[in-house]
Scaffold this motif. Structure first.
Motif: not given
Length: 365
Positions: A33-38, A113-117, A119-121, A176-184
């Motif tokens: 979820t944190l990665a999603f917002f990032t 922001y991308g690097r942080i995202a 890293s969180l992933t 990243g954004l689309f992947l993490i959204t559907t993973v959640l």
């Protein structure tokens, strides 16, 4: 220690490991979820600065207007030189549209922001992987004996595929954004609708083919999913490019979002290569399943719903790959076939297990 005491201790240990697994899965969801917002911040706040947009326009990489001419004075005369247009990708018979700068938009803030995202992933992936391993330890077998276990393993592998592509220095951070959204969403369904307590397998599943057949099915599904995301984005980007080519003016949101994605031809090529690479493994998955069926039930093929839809999926992807290699069916027509094929895989994944009764239905889901 008596046999009863040993059994009780083993049961308590397995329950404890199952609780640890559940905690780790929920923890991974929190990090995702944190990665999603990032990732959202990368897309929204990582748009190019005014200087970056001006530089892109001057070098002809904006993909919208022709680069301005340059006036040169030499020997008392003035010559006008045309700046060559910078083209990132070109294909015969197709629009010469440059690839976008990516989710970060070519801005340093967005890149941060991308690097942080990412890293969180990575962190969420490791936590989820630990949860899958703990689940396997709690049941003392492969962690894909029911739909809940299949879901958490599938989402782990899907993220693993994405991170592997990044490690290979492929330009896929836009995934990243689309992947993490559907993973959640996948994990949310797993822990609410599909959750099944740790239990032992039915006799038919006690085979080394469980490790071979189901593991390859999970890997194929994860790669097919990545290809499907690329196909969906291709359809949007192709419509955007077509509108520009016909003199239309897309909306501000569509422009700010779609101009940063790779060109439609790049997305099309990415999806094709991903699907083509995993198709032989899907073929092996079906063959391995048939061999396991002969060992468990005494026949290689019985048109069980799961077997039938696995074969339908194979035919659909075969049609897509054939169409993609045929000149008249490239582009959007082939992309629609790819989406139909992935829809068949999804129905085989969810629909058959939940709504259809067959030999592959073991624990309700």
């Amino acid at each position: 220690m008596t046999l009863a005491a040993a059994t009780e201790l083993a049961t308590a240990t397995n329950e404890h490991l199952a609780n640890i697994s559940n905690t780790l899965i929920y923890s991974s969801m929190a990090v995702y979820t944190l990665a999603f917002f990032t990732y959202i911040a990368e897309w929204l706040l990582g748009s190019r600065s005014k200087v970056g947009r001006t530089a892109a326009a001057l070098t002809g990489t904006a993909g919208k207007a022709k680069a301005p001419a340059v006036t040169v004075s030499k020997g008392g005369s003035t010559a006008v030189l045309e700046r060559p247009q910078v083209v990132v990708r070109a294909a015969a018979g197709a629009r010469d549209v440059p690839d976008g700068p990516g989710a970060h938009g070519g801005d340093e803030q967005g890149d941060l922001y991308g690097r942080i995202a990412v890293s969180l992933t990575v962190l969420a992936f490791l936590v989820e992987l630990a949860g899958v391993v703990a689940r396997a330890a709690s049941v003392e077998r492969a962690p894909w004996g029911n739909m809940y276990e299949f879901n958490i393993t599938f989402s782990t592998v899907a993220v693993g595929v994405y991170l592997t592509l990044l490690a290979l220095r492929k330009n896929v951070r836009w995934l990243g954004l689309f992947l993490i959204t559907t993973v959640l969403l996948d994990l949310g369904i797993a822990v609410t609708v599909l959750y099944t307590a740790s239990d032992q397998l039915v006799p038919a599943l006690h085979s080394y083919w469980l490790y071979i057949h189901v593991s390859t099915a999970i890997l194929c599904g994860a790669v097919f999913y990545v290809g499907a995301v690329g196909t969906i984005l291709y359809l949007f980007k192709d419509s955007y490019e077509s509108k520009l080519a016909s003199g239309g003016t897309p909306g501000r949101f569509a422009t700010s979002f779609l101009e940063r994605l790779p060109a439609s031809a790049t997305l099309d090529k990415f999806s094709y290569r991903v699907n083509a690479a995993v198709f032989p493994l899907w073929t092996f998955t079906i063959i391995a399943g048939a061999i396991w069926a002969e060992s468990a039930w005494g026949r290689y093929w019985g048109w069980d719903p799961k077997e039938t839809w696995a074969f339908i999926t194979w035919v659909a992807y075969a049609c897509y790959l054939h169409a993609r290699a045929t000149a008249g069916w490239k582009g959007r027509k082939a992309a629609y076939l790819a989406m139909i094929a992935f829809g068949c895989w999804l129905f085989n994944y969810y629909g058959v297990n939940i709504f259809v009764t067959g030999k592959h239905s073991y624990a309700g889901v």
